[in-house]
Write an enzyme that holds these catalytic residues in place. Structure first.
Site, PDB file in Angstrom:
ATOM      1  N   HIS A 217       0.771  -1.666   0.513  1.00  0.00           N
ATOM      2  CA  HIS A 217      -0.007  -0.165  -0.049  1.00  0.00           C
ATOM      3  C   HIS A 217       0.967   1.539  -0.144  1.00  0.00           C
ATOM      4  O   HIS A 217       0.105   2.263   0.110  1.00  0.00           O
ATOM      5  CB  HIS A 217      -1.071   0.209   1.062  1.00  0.00           C
ATOM      6  CG  HIS A 217      -1.777  -1.250   1.464  1.00  0.00           C
ATOM      7  ND1 HIS A 217      -2.813  -1.809   0.863  1.00  0.00           N
ATOM      8  CD2 HIS A 217      -1.352  -2.192   2.325  1.00  0.00           C
ATOM      9  CE1 HIS A 217      -2.827  -2.769   1.624  1.00  0.00           C
ATOM     10  NE2 HIS A 217      -1.829  -3.599   2.110  1.00  0.00           N
TER      11      HIS A 217
ATOM     12  N   LYS B 246      15.700  22.394 -10.125  1.00  0.00           N
ATOM     13  CA  LYS B 246      14.862  21.653 -10.561  1.00  0.00           C
ATOM     14  C   LYS B 246      15.385  20.376 -10.860  1.00  0.00           C
ATOM     15  O   LYS B 246      16.451  20.607 -11.546  1.00  0.00           O
ATOM     16  CB  LYS B 246      13.674  21.710 -11.440  1.00  0.00           C
ATOM     17  CG  LYS B 246      12.676  22.075 -10.941  1.00  0.00           C
ATOM     18  CD  LYS B 246      11.338  21.580  -9.982  1.00  0.00           C
ATOM     19  CE  LYS B 246      10.777  21.016 -10.840  1.00  0.00           C
ATOM     20  NZ  LYS B 246       9.818  19.821 -10.261  1.00  0.00           N
TER      21      LYS B 246
END
Ligand code: ARG
Length: 469
Positions: free
Chosen positions: A165, A292
């Site tokens: 999960h 970035k």
């Protein structure tokens, strides 16, 4: 067609019955030369095999056979050099080649199509093309497995959180995680090999649909083209596209694996994780945000999966309503297969490159692996093993211990023996031997488990099984 549009003369390949040529839109919707020129080499091989067989069977003179063979050599060279002029008026690769052959060798060219139809011709070409593509994919998949195995060997001891999960579940090793993908891509190789074995029958000689009255030798052309045998039924031979569907299905499943790995790379590179670093070679910057480093190659590999699934669904839809035998609908079989094949090849190249390029950050992985009480199962297992507690009860006792640790904001391994004994007196100090992440990983020695020694042995076994070394 507008009333004033002047029509071209009828196509010479079937001119007998036609007085004028197609409208402009008919030509456009009908032509496949824009894409099927991609299998010119297969088309020429098929024609060569057919001509040789016709000579062998006494259906074609050896002079004509020689002229055809020489003409095909020239055409092959012209196409490779880029000097061949493809014409949409000649519809497809088959008629483009035949028409040029007629210019080059005259009447002999007109005899090449004896006992053959474009229906068995295109089916043959396409099978040969898909077979070549499968052989290329096989090499790429093997290369990807090799890259994964090298990384897995280097990271047999590198601890990371294992997730279910996407919640921390139990610690595993990075090597073990990468080996999971070696298995997936191994099954992909198996699927492509199965598809290859099933497609390797020759449609050539089925004619338009019913076979031919000429004394052809289908076994000879099949053998020359590397097929295992001729297809058994002429109607099936010209109307079957299972091989393309199987290729797309295998490609879709392989792309699912590519996409799952790409998704993991995106997650692992993200600021919340920082498990791995990709170099400048596989990332891009932002035009606005100087800090970035974006994993574009991984994202695009993930995204290309969409068009591959689309190709499979598209061709399934084309095929599902077609009565036997050939319908022109089947000309729509090629572009999705070409596009899917190109997408898979590119994505496999990108993923393989990223596997080799990525550098793991073992400290970040180890730190993440320690969060969220990942050794709770080890405590429960210890209660079963050392204190004879039934697993269900051990699960409940461990739950209480986890609650206490969480209340205090500490790891299980830092609770005191007294704290634990207050919950269940059967817990002794020995338990601390199993509560570290390292001990947990090292204890997973069952077959297929994540213990570093297992991983090392699994890498060797996988090398032998998949790479033959
Ligand atoms: N270009 C055609 C295709 O790709 C070749 C077969 C044409 N056959 C025909 N009966 N019109 O399917």
């Amino acid at each position: 067609m507008s009333p004033n549009e002047t029509r071209k003369p009828a196509n010479t390949q079937w001119g007998g019955r036609f007085t004028s040529g197609p409208s402009e839109v008919m030509e456009r919707i009908n032509a496949s030369i824009g894409f099927d020129q991609r299998f010119f080499a297969q088309d020429i091989s098929g024609s060569r095999a057919h001509a040789r067989m016709l000579v062998e069977q006494g259906i074609l003179s050896s002079e004509d056979g020689q002229a055809i063979s020489d003409g095909l050599d020239t055409i092959s060279r012209e196409i490779e050099e880029g000097s061949f002029v493809f014409s949409a008026a000649l519809e497809d690769i088959h008629m483009n080649v035949e028409s040029r052959l007629r210019e080059l060798v005259g009447d002999a060219a007109g005899r090449l199509h004896t006992a053959r139809s474009r229906n068995d011709q295109v089916a043959t070409d396409f099978r040969l093309w898909v077979r070549d593509e499968i052989d290329a994919v096989e090499i790429q998949l093997r290369g990807l497995q090799e890259a994964l195995l090298d990384k897995a060997a280097a990271h047999a001891d590198t601890i990371m959180p294992g997730f279910t999960h996407l919640q921390t579940a139990q610690p595993v090793t990075l090597g073990h995680h990468l080996l999971a993908y070696v298995e997936m891509f191994g099954r992909d190789r198996g699927r492509f090999a199965d598809a290859r074995a099933r497609l390797n029958e020759s449609p050539l000689g089925a004619g338009a649909l019913a076979g031919t009255s000429f004394p052809i030798d289908r076994a000879a052309t099949a053998a020359e083209l590397g097929f295992d045998r001729p297809m058994a039924n002429s109607l099936d031979a010209v109307s079957d596209r299972d091989f393309a569907l199987e290729f797309l299905a295998a490609t879709s499943i392989a792309m699912t694996h590519v996409s799952r790995f790409a998704e993991e790379l995106v997650i692992w590179c993200s600021d919340g994780f920082r498990f791995v670093h990709l170099s400048d070679a596989y990332t891009t910057g932002s035009s606005m945000m100087p800090q970035k480093r974006n994993p574009d190659a991984a994202e695009l590999s993930r995204a290309k999966t969409g068009r591959v699934f689309g190709a499979l669904l598209g061709l399934l839809t084309v095929m599902k309503g077609l009565p036997l035998a050939y319908s022109k609908d089947m000309q729509e079989d090629k572009e999705p297969v070409f596009d899917a094949a190109d997408s898979l090849a590119l994505a496999l190249a990108a993923i393989t490159g990223m596997v080799s390029d990525m550098t793991a950050d073992p400290e970040n992985m180890r730190a993440a692996a320690g969060k969220g009480q990942p050794t709770a199962t080890d405590l429960a297992d210890w209660l079963v093993r050392a204190a004879g507690v039934p697993f269900r009860d051990a699960h409940a006792i461990t739950g209480a211990v986890v609650s206490l640790a969480e209340e205090r904001g500490v790891d299980l391994s830092t609770l005191s023996p007294a704290d634990m004994q207050a919950i269940d007196p059967r817990i002794s100090e020995d338990v601390f031997q199993v509560l570290s992440v390292e001990a947990s990983v090292a204890s997973r020695t069952s077959e297929g488990g994540t213990a570093p020694d297992n991983v090392r042995a699994a890498v060797d076994a996988a090398r032998a099984r998949y790479l033959g070394n």
